[in-house]
Each structure stands twice: as structure tokens, then as C-alpha cells.
Design an enzyme around this catalytic site. Sequence first.
Site, short mmCIF file in Angstrom:
data_model
loop_
_atom_site.label_atom_id
_atom_site.label_comp_id
_atom_site.label_asym_id
_atom_site.label_seq_id
_atom_site.Cartn_x
_atom_site.Cartn_y
_atom_site.Cartn_z
N THR A 119 37.57 125.09 41.58
CA THR A 119 36.32 124.05 40.64
C THR A 119 37.60 122.46 40.90
O THR A 119 37.08 121.46 40.55
CB THR A 119 36.70 124.43 39.18
OG1 THR A 119 36.40 125.92 39.07
CG2 THR A 119 35.40 123.03 38.81
N LYS B 231 38.58 124.87 32.64
CA LYS B 231 38.63 124.41 33.49
C LYS B 231 38.02 124.03 34.05
O LYS B 231 37.87 122.60 34.96
CB LYS B 231 38.38 126.20 34.54
CG LYS B 231 37.72 126.56 34.72
CD LYS B 231 36.56 126.01 35.64
CE LYS B 231 35.10 126.68 35.84
NZ LYS B 231 33.90 125.97 36.50
#
Length: 328
Positions: free
Chosen positions: A245, A188
Site C-alpha cells: 500500500t 497501514k
Amino acid sequence: MKIAVIGSGSWGCAISILLANKGNDVFLWSWQQEETDRLNKDRENKDVLPGKHFPDNITCSHDMGLCVEGAELIVTAAPSPATRVTAKQLRNHVVGGQILVNLSKGLEEATLMRLSEVYKEEIPQATVAIMSGPSHAEEVSMGLPTTNVVAADDIKTAEHIQEIFMNKTFRVYTGTDMVGAELGGALKNVIALCSGISDGMGYGDNTRAALMTRGLAEITRLGVKMGARPETFAGLTGVGDLIVTCTSQHSRNHRAGILLGQGYTLFETLDKIHMVVEGVNTAKAAYALSKKYKVSMPIIEEAYKVVFEGKNPKEAVDNLMTRNKSAE
């Protein structure tokens, strides 16, 4: 209980505060004596978590043996590029039966190993687990509600760690899919880098949503090929971590991407961020894994070319948008 935290960056300090506030005796190890002296003097890490005071039951030390000896739990929070070195330093201090839970997210570039695999290889006498999920250190240190997942080969180990960490603002779930949890947490960061590049280029919410969704599809494809469970990527260590994120002001990967999208070089970007940007290191390993397992990962591929080959981000987006038609 006595708990050793190896690594005094933002995450290591935040988790030390959390564990100390639960009444544990926390020994926080720093790799530099100079930093240890600053932490003991200031009782906070002014560089990464300014204003977050260390409780009295946190002992800061550069002596790894002192920190680890007799610890019921060893928490590792070293940057992913330093995992192998940290593990080699640790192995002579760890005895059989000690539990090690790694909080860092990334892949070892040279071997393409997951970080838990590195710890298992270097410290075979330890019981190794990982903790991952949407959890910025800044918010954990402030006591804002956060959820994470502890994954271990043995569910009893995960449940034991769950009990140690949980409090009214830090909820921990358990699982046994270490492959999926680690890949979600590592990959990610690359998609967050892409999200930042998109924002830096002036693109909008539609573009970011597309990158996140199709990026998750790529992560899942690779994960399943490597033995992970597909449902793991729909949980906290997959889509949960991806969301936070790719969208948060706290995300150094997203901030680095913005600079790259604005035309800064990789060297200039890393100099401005002045912290480890895990997505940069992971982009190279992720690209290599896509080739090794013969998995189509076009976003990862374009990210690799932008970061390491100097490809123009606009050209990378054009390539992604004009690929052959396909079904979802």
C-alpha cells in the site's frame, strides 16, 4: 455453491470474478439500481475495473434478499464508512449458520470498532470472519499471484473459507487473530497516506522506509495493547499489506498522499481521487485509539493534524525528526 458478494466496487468485482471462475454461482449486489443496470449491460465495471469481463455465472442484482438467500458464503466489500448501514440492511436477510467474511479495511469512526465487530453487533446470527493482506483488486482480477489471510474466531471456519477462495494464483492462509489482522489492514492505510505525502514533497526512499518501519512499530504497539499477537504484524496482514500500500501505483491512499504533499487541500485531493480513501477516515479513528489506549503514535498524530487540522506537512516532518532521542 451460491455466494453473495455485497458491494460492487473494485474489490467486490475482482473477488466475484475469482469466485465465479472457480465454478461458483456468484450474486453481486450493488447499492444502486442504476449501477446494477450498467453492470448487467456492460458485464464489467468500467469505472473501477475496465476490461475485466464478468463470467456468465455472475448475477448482478440490487435485490439483497435475492443475493443472500441460500448463499453458503456472504462476502462483504462495502467501503468502511458504509459498514454499519450495510450490516443493518443485511441483518434481516441473514439466517443462522450463514458465514460472512468481510474484505473491507478500516475502523468505524464514531465507535472506534473494528469492522468485524460492527457486523457481529448488527448480525449476531452470522458467523463472521475477515480476509486481509496485500491484495490490490486490479492484480487479483488479472490473475496475478496474490496471498491473503482469512482470520476467524474458529479455525475451522477459516479453513472452510480458505478452501472456497484458494486457486493457483490466489493463495490463502488461515489464522485466529482477528484483532491483529484487522488493525494491520486498517492502520497501514494511514501510513500509506504518509508515504504518499513524503513522495509528494519530494523526499526519497530513505524517508519512505523510515515511515514504513516506524509506522509498523506504532501499529504493533497499539495492536498488542488491544489484544493482538505481535507476530501477526510481521506477516501478510501487517508488513505485507504495509509494503504494497505504501509503494504501489494502485494504492489510492498513496496517490491521495502525493496530492496532499504537493499542497492540495483534502477536499481537492478527494475530488481528484474520486474513490473512497480509507486512510483519511482511519486517521481520525487511529488518532482517537492512540489516546484511548495511551499508546505513543507520533506518525499517526502528525498525519491526523495534516489531514484534519491543515498542518503543513514540512512542519510535521520536522516535528517527527526532532523529537526527544530514544532507542529502537
